[in-house]
Scaffold this active site. Structure first.
Site, PDB file in Angstrom:
ATOM      1  N   LYS A  41      41.294  71.142  25.960  1.00  0.00           N
ATOM      2  CA  LYS A  41      42.047  69.964  25.536  1.00  0.00           C
ATOM      3  C   LYS A  41      41.421  69.310  24.306  1.00  0.00           C
ATOM      4  O   LYS A  41      41.338  68.099  24.183  1.00  0.00           O
ATOM      5  CB  LYS A  41      42.136  68.957  26.679  1.00  0.00           C
ATOM      6  CG  LYS A  41      42.828  69.534  27.905  1.00  0.00           C
ATOM      7  CD  LYS A  41      43.106  68.479  28.947  1.00  0.00           C
ATOM      8  CE  LYS A  41      43.775  69.026  30.171  1.00  0.00           C
ATOM      9  NZ  LYS A  41      44.942  69.824  29.976  1.00  0.00           N
ATOM     10  N   CYS A  42      41.003  70.141  23.384  1.00  0.00           N
ATOM     11  CA  CYS A  42      40.303  69.697  22.177  1.00  0.00           C
ATOM     12  C   CYS A  42      41.172  69.995  20.960  1.00  0.00           C
ATOM     13  O   CYS A  42      41.996  70.912  20.982  1.00  0.00           O
ATOM     14  CB  CYS A  42      38.971  70.464  22.090  1.00  0.00           C
ATOM     15  SG  CYS A  42      38.016  70.174  20.599  1.00  0.00           S
ATOM     16  N   GLY A  43      40.970  69.244  19.904  1.00  0.00           N
ATOM     17  CA  GLY A  43      41.695  69.513  18.668  1.00  0.00           C
ATOM     18  C   GLY A  43      41.388  70.883  18.094  1.00  0.00           C
ATOM     19  O   GLY A  43      42.175  71.435  17.328  1.00  0.00           O
ATOM     20  N   THR A  65      40.979  73.584  20.012  1.00  0.00           N
ATOM     21  CA  THR A  65      41.411  74.591  20.989  1.00  0.00           C
ATOM     22  C   THR A  65      42.218  75.730  20.361  1.00  0.00           C
ATOM     23  O   THR A  65      42.059  76.881  20.775  1.00  0.00           O
ATOM     24  CB  THR A  65      42.178  73.927  22.151  1.00  0.00           C
ATOM     25  OG1 THR A  65      41.314  72.967  22.760  1.00  0.00           O
ATOM     26  CG2 THR A  65      42.624  74.927  23.195  1.00  0.00           C
TER      27      THR A  65
END
Length: 161
Positions: free
Chosen positions: A34-36, A38
């Site tokens: 759930k990371c930018g 990803t």
């Protein structure tokens, strides 16, 4: 200690040592769903597809230490990676990469290849460590570094094998 001596747990819960990767060039990455950053899973998989048969492997290690961006359990993570990005490279159980519970592998990687200003802390998800075929850490790459930008360095290391 050689990185080949470290025991890791696969995303399916199997215990292994990194010795099975002796002689290969490795890109070891702490990941999060759930990371930018990803979407880098797609590029990591592309590298693995293109260079995997030539002695290269990507090793993914999910980590929930950065703003809780990897909240799922191993099954959730594995499913997410396969469904959304077609990840086939080896993924592992969630680990800490910093602090008193940091996995020894990441303590070693960070000390061999310090970050900006000599920092041994890992600053964010998708920090990448390039390891040569002798198990030596060659370079640390920031989360901002696209996996495709690392490809020429990987290919150079593969030529040295």
């Amino acid at each position: 200690m050689s990185i080949y001596n470290y025991e890791v747990e696969t995303i399916k819960g199997e215990k292994k040592t990194l010795s099975e990767y002796k002689g290969q060039v490795l890109l070891i990455v702490n990941t999060a769903s759930k990371c930018g950053f990803t979407p880098q899973y797609k590029e990591l998989q592309k590298l693995y597809d293109e260079l995997g048969g030539k002695g290269f492997t990507v090793l993914g290690f999910p980590c929930n230490q950065f703003m809780g961006q990897e909240p799922g359990d191993n099954d959730d993570i594995e499913s997410f990676c396969e469904i959304n990005y077609g990840v086939k490279f080896p993924m592992h159980s969630k680990v800490d990469v910093n602090g008193e519970n940091a996995h020894p592998l990441f303590v070693d990687l960070a000390s061999q290849a310090p970050g900006l200003l000599g920092s041994k802390a890992i600053k964010w998800n998708f920090t990448k460590f390039l390891v040569n075929s002798k198990g030596e850490v060659v370079e640390r790459f920031s989360p901002n570094t696209s996996p495709s930008d690392i490809k020429p360095k990987i290919e150079q290391l593969l030529e040295e094998v």
